[in-house]
Design an enzyme around this catalytic site. Sequence first.
Site, PDB file in Angstrom:
ATOM      1  N   LYS A   1       3.859 -12.821   0.263  1.00 12.87           N
ATOM      2  CA  LYS A   1       2.726 -13.758   0.280  1.00 12.87           C
ATOM      3  C   LYS A   1       3.196 -15.196   0.471  1.00 12.87           C
ATOM      4  O   LYS A   1       2.477 -16.011   1.035  1.00 12.87           O
ATOM      5  CB  LYS A   1       1.865 -13.594  -0.974  1.00 12.87           C
ATOM      6  CG  LYS A   1       1.147 -12.247  -0.982  1.00 12.87           C
ATOM      7  CD  LYS A   1      -0.214 -12.249  -1.623  1.00 12.87           C
ATOM      8  CE  LYS A   1      -0.934 -10.952  -1.258  1.00 12.87           C
ATOM      9  NZ  LYS A   1      -2.102 -10.646  -2.028  1.00 12.87           N
TER      10      LYS A   1
ATOM     11  N   LYS B   1       1.681  -1.634   5.310  1.00 12.58           N
ATOM     12  CA  LYS B   1       0.510  -1.112   4.586  1.00 12.58           C
ATOM     13  C   LYS B   1      -0.797  -1.719   5.116  1.00 12.58           C
ATOM     14  O   LYS B   1      -0.803  -2.856   5.598  1.00 12.58           O
ATOM     15  CB  LYS B   1       0.650  -1.312   3.076  1.00 12.58           C
ATOM     16  CG  LYS B   1       0.330  -2.701   2.583  1.00 12.58           C
ATOM     17  CD  LYS B   1       0.012  -2.680   1.078  1.00 12.58           C
ATOM     18  CE  LYS B   1      -0.542  -4.031   0.679  1.00 12.58           C
ATOM     19  NZ  LYS B   1      -1.252  -4.090  -0.558  1.00 12.58           N
TER      20      LYS B   1
ATOM     21  N   LYS C   1      -6.414  -5.731   3.012  1.00 12.03           N
ATOM     22  CA  LYS C   1      -7.737  -6.320   3.245  1.00 12.03           C
ATOM     23  C   LYS C   1      -7.636  -7.696   3.877  1.00 12.03           C
ATOM     24  O   LYS C   1      -8.584  -8.172   4.486  1.00 12.03           O
ATOM     25  CB  LYS C   1      -8.589  -6.327   1.973  1.00 12.03           C
ATOM     26  CG  LYS C   1      -8.007  -6.977   0.745  1.00 12.03           C
ATOM     27  CD  LYS C   1      -9.078  -7.041  -0.347  1.00 12.03           C
ATOM     28  CE  LYS C   1      -8.731  -6.241  -1.583  1.00 12.03           C
ATOM     29  NZ  LYS C   1      -7.637  -6.792  -2.391  1.00 12.03           N
TER      30      LYS C   1
HETATM   31  N1  AQP Z   1      -2.703   0.371   1.962  1.00 10.21           N
HETATM   32  C1  AQP Z   1      -2.832   0.809   0.721  1.00 10.21           C
HETATM   33  N2  AQP Z   1      -2.602   2.098   0.435  1.00 10.21           N
HETATM   34  C2  AQP Z   1      -2.756   2.558  -0.849  1.00 10.21           C
HETATM   35  N3  AQP Z   1      -3.143   1.766  -1.884  1.00 10.21           N
HETATM   36  C3  AQP Z   1      -3.373   0.480  -1.616  1.00 10.21           C
HETATM   37  N4  AQP Z   1      -3.773  -0.562  -2.400  1.00 10.21           N
HETATM   38  C4  AQP Z   1      -3.880  -1.679  -1.654  1.00 10.21           C
HETATM   39  N5  AQP Z   1      -3.566  -1.405  -0.375  1.00 10.21           N
HETATM   40  C5  AQP Z   1      -3.243  -0.075  -0.326  1.00 10.21           C
HETATM   41  C6  AQP Z   1      -4.056  -0.451  -3.826  1.00 10.21           C
HETATM   42  O1  AQP Z   1      -5.323  -1.046  -4.062  1.00 10.21           O
HETATM   43  C7  AQP Z   1      -5.331  -1.603  -5.379  1.00 10.21           C
HETATM   44  C8  AQP Z   1      -5.896  -2.973  -5.384  1.00 10.21           C
HETATM   45  O2  AQP Z   1      -5.156  -3.854  -4.617  1.00 10.21           O
HETATM   46  P1  AQP Z   1      -5.369  -5.414  -4.830  1.00 10.21           P
HETATM   47  O3  AQP Z   1      -6.748  -5.819  -4.551  1.00 10.21           O
HETATM   48  O4  AQP Z   1      -4.821  -5.827  -6.148  1.00 10.21           O
HETATM   49  O5  AQP Z   1      -4.474  -6.061  -3.778  1.00 10.21           O
HETATM   50  P2  AQP Z   1      -3.328  -5.591  -2.915  1.00 10.21           P
HETATM   51  O6  AQP Z   1      -2.518  -4.499  -3.493  1.00 10.21           O
HETATM   52  O7  AQP Z   1      -2.559  -6.842  -2.551  1.00 10.21           O
HETATM   53  O8  AQP Z   1      -4.193  -5.025  -1.723  1.00 10.21           O
HETATM   54  P3  AQP Z   1      -4.499  -5.670  -0.354  1.00 10.21           P
HETATM   55  O9  AQP Z   1      -5.561  -4.863   0.295  1.00 10.21           O
HETATM   56  O10 AQP Z   1      -3.221  -5.830   0.416  1.00 10.21           O
HETATM   57  O11 AQP Z   1      -5.087  -7.086  -0.734  1.00 10.21           O
HETATM   58  P4  AQP Z   1      -4.694  -8.508  -0.222  1.00 10.21           P
HETATM   59  O12 AQP Z   1      -4.702  -8.398   1.276  1.00 10.21           O
HETATM   60  O13 AQP Z   1      -5.740  -9.419  -0.764  1.00 10.21           O
HETATM   61  O14 AQP Z   1      -3.326  -8.800  -0.776  1.00 10.21           O
HETATM   62  C9  AQP Z   1      -3.894  -1.528  -5.898  1.00 10.21           C
HETATM   63  O15 AQP Z   1      -3.796  -0.436  -6.779  1.00 10.21           O
HETATM   64  C10 AQP Z   1      -3.090  -1.273  -4.661  1.00 10.21           C
HETATM   65  O16 AQP Z   1      -1.911  -0.546  -4.944  1.00 10.21           O
END
Ligand code: AQP
Length: 331
Positions: free
Chosen positions: A113, A195, A198
């Site tokens: 990040k 991965k 969002k």
């Molecule tokens: N691609 C993925 N596959 C499986 N699990 C996933 N998680 C996120 N992406 C995947 C799981 O979703 C939960 C919540 O995630 P978060 O909102 O805390 O943020 P994150 O892990 O940083 O997910 P994003 O989508 O990548 O968000 P941004 O883009 O905002 O950083 C967690 O349990 C995570 O493991």
Amino acid sequence: MDKKVIYSAVQPSGNLTIGNYLGAIRNWVKLQNEYDCFYAIANMHAITVKQEPAELRRRTLELAALYIACGIDPEKSALYVQSHVPQHAELCWVLNSVAYVGEMSRMTQFKDKSQKHAENINMGLMDYPVLMAADILLYQAQCVPVGADQKQHVEIARDLAIRFNNRYGETFTVPEPLILKGGAKICSLQEPTKKMSKSDENPNASIFLTDDRDTVIRKFKRAVTDSGSEIVASDEKPGVTNLLNIYCAFKNCTLQEAEREFEGKGYGEFKLAVGETVADALSPIQEEQAKLLADKNYLGEILKSGADRAYRAARRTLSKVYRKIGFYQGE
Ligand code: AQP
């Protein structure tokens, strides 16, 4: 005997993807009969990256509706907004004095990040894992159901719990990550070794839970596949493997069953089948979410009662922590 405790959360930092659903929320639903569950909307984590305030507010309610639409039962599980329970920030501050800058600066998510938001490498971004440790330890959670990307953060929460317990005496339950097979790592449709996220800038890389049928099918049609024409899961075929994983997760079948089903078929037919399967699964969730969002008072009451329940549990732990570290709490 008391039920074991589960804590997990998702940030309202964008539209949720099928990665968030398969890696986290769908598993939470299965766990709520067996465990005492606390499921938060992590708005305090979300502000470690710049957010538009009005959007953050709107997404918070949308996420609450989505949790319920996906099957979280607010009668069984405490569903609440992280900032409604002030003990998250309070325990984070205490744990900051136990956490080391060196270990936080080595976290993969912090490094990723920081690179992505080079103009805004704020203290909160580095402190993210400490706040997440506070989230988990406040409820004395035994298990944290997350996707594989969050394993490192749960490990830090374990380290901090053990370090605190050693220094001040038994206080925290040491949590375990619960990473269920299948949806543990859903990858980008455009760069299948990365991965699905969002906040990916390429909208074709992620399937959002709000995407309509045509969009879902179009994105799968455009998904990157690999050379060759066989539909089999292997390290050499990350694109096809990712699509097979997504298909199996939504169809509840094994990779072998899916490979057999698509034997001799072309990529075009395969991608259409994956798209249709995902669209079929998302449409009832979308309908239910829309119905729930039409009654904001109802959602507000659910979040209030979830926060009350979380507050009671969090206050117990924080008062124990304050006693252990020597904070005067009155006679
Ligand atoms: N691609 C993925 N596959 C499986 N699990 C996933 N998680 C996120 N992406 C995947 C799981 O979703 C939960 C919540 O995630 P978060 O909102 O805390 O943020 P994150 O892990 O940083 O997910 P994003 O989508 O990548 O968000 P941004 O883009 O905002 O950083 C967690 O349990 C995570 O493991």
